[in-house]
Design a protein around this motif. Sequence first.
Motif: not given
Lengths: 547, 301
Positions: A155-165, A468-479, A539-545
């Motif tokens: 679930i880590q990917g889903d959790l990441d959507t909750l991350r703040q700046e 039975g259906r494949q779950t697509l990944p959630v969108r990455p965070p961009f606080p 998105y890029q900024r958060f990914k780098q930091q």
Amino acid sequence: MHQVTRRNVLVAIGALALAAACGSEDTGKKGGGAAAGKDGAMANYGVGTQFKATKPLTFTMLHNIHPAYPVKNDWLFWSELEKRTGVKLALTLIPFADYDQKKAVIITAGDAPMIVPKMYPGQETPFVASGALLPVSDYVDMLPNFKDKVAKWNIQGDLDTLRQEDGRYYLLPGVHEDVWLDYSLAIRTDVLEEIGMPAPTTWDELYTVLKAMKEKHPDNYPFSDRWNIPTPGGNLLNILAQSYGTQGGWTFVNEHGAYWDGTAGKFVYGPAMDQYKQMLQYLNKLVKEGLLDPESFTQKDEDATAKFTAGKSYVIGSNAQSLVNEYRPGLAKAVPDAKVTKIPVPLGPAGNVKVGTRLENGIVINAKAKDSPNFVAMMQFIDWLWYSDAGEVFAKWGVEGVTYAKDASGDFKLNPGVDFLGLNPSAPKHLQKDFGFSNGVFAYGGTTQLLNSTFSDEEKQFQNVMNGRQTLPVRPPFPLSEAEREQASLWETPLADHVQQNTLKFILGKRDFSEWDAFVKELEGKNLTSYMDLVNKAYQRFKQQHG
Amino acid sequence: MVIPKINAADRGTRGQRIFRRFNVVFLTGVVILTLYPFVNIIARSFSQNGYIISGQVNLLPRGFNLTTYRIVLTDPLFWTNYGNTVLYTVVSTLVAMILTTCYAYVLAKKHLRGRTALILIAVFTMFFNGGLIPNYVLISSLGLKNTIWAVALPNAISVFNLLVMKTFFESLPPDLEEAAAIDGMNTYRILWRIVLPLSKAVMATMVLFYAVSFWNSWFTAFLYLNKLELFPVTVYLRNIIAGVSGGEMAGANGRDIGELLQVAANIQSVTVLLTILPIVAIYPFVQRYFVSGVMLGAVKG
């Protein structure tokens, strides 16, 4: 007269949060390293351990007054909880109707209890800057069951959507083992039998079915849809867009068009995508051929429901509840031999996939809790009650032998004297009203088996297909920063208005698809490019930091 | 029945007669327009859900049904909360009347030093206020949470009412009070014995204004009270409405789907009726004062 709207409150809170952010020395920054108060905590608490405080403890907590099952002090839930964990909860009660509003006020006023439940993802953001909330992501080591489930269910990917700046998250969400989808279409199976066709599994098959229905009953629109609040076609555009690989309806409203394009590795604006156009072309075809009621995108739910229950339409948007509570009872009066079922969401060009989050509403913790001598015990208690298997079963089903029994195959069965969801209609007591279990404050999330344990057989079948259906990944965070959020919302609203207007125009044939490129140009005239740049940069900024 | 005889002269000209006839028709139309929503709400509250949802209820109930009334009225909490509303309204109105009268009476005295400042202080609060959160912090640090005073005190002086009352007191001839003062009355006795008995109209109006606003208010109570048994009935009913329209109730009450649909269909009309009933019952008794009172300040001689 004092008419205080939600908007007033939010504005006030925003302003105060800002003010507080300047004044307070950010309490959240220190992190979980410090050996906080371990009074009452268990030394060897872990997955599978029954939490029991080493001495009687009381924690303060917010709780709603649910109109269907108002809080009672003599609920078995409270006494059993105390027996098992040694913890008593001191409640601040808020009427269900305005829970969010008062919750916001007392958090901002610094008057919040230690545990604040029923916080939906995104609602916590306004309070983060003031330091009123505990950055729970720094303390997950105290939550073994939570950590275990996050790892086990990936679930880590889903959790990441909750991350703040700052890279932390402040909300401890409810977690589901699998994406749980409820909304789809309901269809009259007796009409399907009449035209000799099976239930449609794709949108193209739905078109064929509707066409055949129209031939049989030329006076009616076979499909008349509902759920046009807060955006026209909220449900229909939502599920349709997901099967076309874009974003529409309710999701568009929630995510403001920022659609994650996994292959390109960046965000694109959903309604400007070619897939969005294809989806509108499909709907336009239905409207043009008289298969879809043109009022579907403007009428009230009651009107759409009235048409369906009067036998004037055969397909309508549905969830499990509206099927059982609205369509079946309504049809039983007007068309006694009608049969209706909820079909799995039809598939489209995107293939056998589903989109959704596995996060539920959850709890936030008052930042002051960190200084309490019982901090560790409280975290262990939260972990046990909300995230351990035993705690989840307890919150949902109650006490074995008193409220439920388990049969040989591990299925839950209510005791005969207890009613819930109409399972034992003549029973004298009710699982929620009289015992306090399956209370929305404590019982949500968990394993698919637990979730399904209260579903009817037909709903279980629906869920089986969907699972039975494949779950697509959630969108990455961009606080976004405070200023960026303000700027973004200035762009989002005119864009969304234009999208909604033109979506309807294209569907209803008032604008020709030859003008599609012109439409995209118009969006660009409304700062589409700057908006998407802002999102992608964040998105890029958060990914780098923090990536 | 005696039909008054109208002689030819009273009948007036042709134009006047047409005007009168037009008046009758037009005003009857206005009466029907204003009464219709009320009658419709009464009819809905007694109707069956099917008819309500399909919009077939107009002036008379269809499919007479009391389910919603039964559900609301048999809940002991409803009566506790209703009692609270009565108590809060009475106490709050009393407090508000005492404070507003004293303030307005003082402001009406032109010779009072600092009068302008006192008026400005009051008027200032019409345009600016501390906001929701500071108010909440204030009330909770004063220790008023979960007490009747959290409801009664914050709205005790309505500036609008204050100004209306001040205007009325100013319109009283000062000679009266001078005479009373010469006869040896002090300020308080003048207020009590001379001014108030002459101010029944404005007093009744203000009582009505205050009582209705306290009766209908829910927000302060919702904000500052945290216990079921302290809520006024407005909060109770609001919660029920939210429950049935929010859909969460449906899952909870699977066994009574029929009952639930019924409640969802007319809980709003039942609620409206139950809450306005006492006010409607009191209104005729206050109305004759009200008519003269509300004209205050409209015409000044």
